[in-house]
Design an enzyme around this catalytic site. Structure first.
Site: not given
Ligand code: GBH
Length: 485
Positions: A83, A129, A176, A317, A319, A387
């Site tokens: 992807r 993106h 996202e 996505n 995490y 993701e």
């Molecule tokens: C993804 O977003 C993205 O799609 C990708 O590009 C990125 O590289 C990957 O995650 C890894 O980060 O710092 O407490 O304000 C994930 C969702 C939402 C995670 C916002 C980080 C910020 C939290 N992201 N979040 S904070």
């Protein structure tokens, strides 16, 4: 094999796709060459103070130059799919509906697609993106201007469908949309860096703008999907959808009804914001309307019909997972999360998971299966995992153990294992898993300090030399075990 691994053997369908996900602005490099125009990130990262290590994405992984080598490496990891996203400003440098096309950019993506197919790897393409052409920001503030943005996005989408659609069978319009708007227009830590509360000098109104941009994303997703279905799908036979971000929110005190309600509200603000208009009622969640009132845009009847049912799958996505507690005080004007507080431990002191190199990210697969079930029960739509991944503790600096990334292996063992259980025991229809990510790359505002790759990159070397980590081979092994023959 452990008994659990034996139990999960062959639980995924034979045509299950697995591989890695990337984003153009994080891996390609060649930011100012080969005819490419500027994206919002090319300008944002050159503003002093915006990126943690003062780095830029000018070169990043140089995957623009080394894509053949990357495809070969991916193939050696055994993937069945990849992807990636297209950089709009590489294809239409100035971005607009009447602006010229950069044929060299089209050729790059076309060659990449051919290289993947020649190696038996199915390409999944994301149109957007986060890297909007800078010119569209300068002309009319990008997605804040739905009327002017719409024809520009649709022309870009149409061009991609017509030039790549003979070979692309899986399209994702937006990656996202919620993160794009909250990080760019509320926190202001991502491009275009608008925020009315982080920085008193910054422009913007964070009490309304994130919701306006989200509305533009939803409606233009709907329009692009309609365009694809009417003009391209009958002959090209592909599928089109959107990818939403969401982490699991668990009540801090499971016996406190206010926390239980707060956790549900958190999910609705984060996920339901997009999922309800797309897959549910066709409108924003009632909890959002109750808190935000007129600051949340309203859908016209026509927009509702356009958006609802437009996405043929749920791109997911995720995490991590958090504990969520209600607040007694009324919500702040800049609150976008449903008036909640998040915690690393619950009331009894149980931790949400093991720490990584990234503050917000802990290994918490226990919430992943709950999230899958929540989505499946509400919307009953096929899920593409688009993701999921982690940094590992201690990878910020080179070390002897960096290639032996046990932390990341255990993260994947947990998450992919829960995915297989959700399929086998809960009957959730999951058709893909893309790990984030293939190589270490440029992690937006964190620069090169957060390494998410299953491949280590020596960013100081001119050729950005790649070194496989153990997690790459773990995934290969695990999926060959899980996917039925
Ligand atoms: C993804 O977003 C993205 O799609 C990708 O590009 C990125 O590289 C990957 O995650 C890894 O980060 O710092 O407490 O304000 C994930 C969702 C939402 C995670 C916002 C980080 C910020 C939290 N992201 N979040 S904070």
């Amino acid at each position: 094999d452990t008994p659990e691994e034996r139990y999960l053997k062959s639980s995924l369908r034979p045509d299950f796709h697995w591989g890695f996900a990337t984003a153009a602005a994080q891996v390609e490099g060649a930011a100012f060459t080969h005819g490419k125009g500027l994206s919002c990130w090319d300008t944002f990262c050159h503003i002093p103070g915006k990126i943690k290590d003062s780095s830029t994405n000018d070169d990043s992984c140089r995957s623009y130059d080394f894509y053949k080598q990357d495809v070969a490496l991916m193939k050696s990891y055994g993937v069945t799919a990849y992807r990636f996203s297209l950089a709009w400003s590489r294809i239409i440098p100035l971005g607009g509906a009447d602006d010229p096309v950069n044929e060299e950019g089209i050729k790059y993506y076309s060659d990449l697609i051919d290289e993947l197919l020649a190696n038996g790897i199915t390409p999944f393409v994301t149109l957007f993106h986060w890297d909007i052409p800078q010119t569209l920001e300068d002309r009319y503030l990008g997605m804040l201007n739905q009327e002017r943005y719409t024809p520009d996005f649709l022309r870009y989408a149409r061009l991609c469908f017509s030039r790549f659609g003979d070979r692309i069978k899986h399209w994702i319009t937006y990656n996202e949309p919620g993160v794009y708007t909250l990080a760019g227009y509320a926190a202001g830590v991502h491009a275009p860096g608008r925020s009315s509360f982080r920085d008193r000098n910054a422009e913007g109104d964070s009490s309304t703008e994130p919701f306006i941009v989200a509305h533009t994303e939803l409606v233009t997703h709907g329009l692009a999907a309609k365009l694809y279905k009417q003009e391209f799908q009958p002959t090209q036979k592909g599928t089109i959808g959107i990818t939403l971000h969401g982490n699991w929110s668990e009540p801090w005190d499971i016996s406190d009804l206010l926390d239980v309600a707060a956790a549900e509200r958190a999910r609705e603000f984060e996920i339901g914001w997009f999922a309800e208009p797309l897959y549910g009622s066709g409108d924003y969640p009632a909890s959002m309307r109750a808190q935000l009132g007129d600051r949340l845009p309203t859908f016209t009847e026509e927009e509702k019909r356009l958006v609802r049912g437009s996405s043929e799958f749920y791109g997911m996505n995720t995490y991590t997972s958090f504990f969520v507690r209600h607040r007694d005080s009324p919500p702040d004007i800049n609150d976008h999360k449903g008036n909640i507080e998040v915690f690393d431990k619950n009331k009894s002191g149980v931790s949400r998971g093991e720490e990584s190199d990234t503050q917000w990210l802990r290994t918490a697969p226990w919430g992943f299966r709950k999230l899958l079930r929540w989505i499946w029960n509400r919307y009953h739509i096929p899920i593409y995992m688009t993701e999921n991944g982690t940094t590992a503790k201690g990878e910020k600096e080179p070390s002897d153990t960096i290639l032996n990334d046990t932390h990341r292996v255990e993260f994947f063992r947990g998450y992919v294992g829960e995915l297989a259980k959700a399929v086998k025991e809960d009957g959730v229809d999951i058709q893909s898993y893309f790990a984030w990510t293939f190589t270490d790359n440029w992690e937006w505002a964190a620069g090169y300090t957060d390494r998410f790759g299953v491949t280590y990159i020596d960013f100081d070397s001119p050729k950005k030399t790649r070194y496989p980590k153990r997690s790459a081979y773990f995934l290969q092994d695990f999926f060959s075990h899980l996917i039925a023959e």
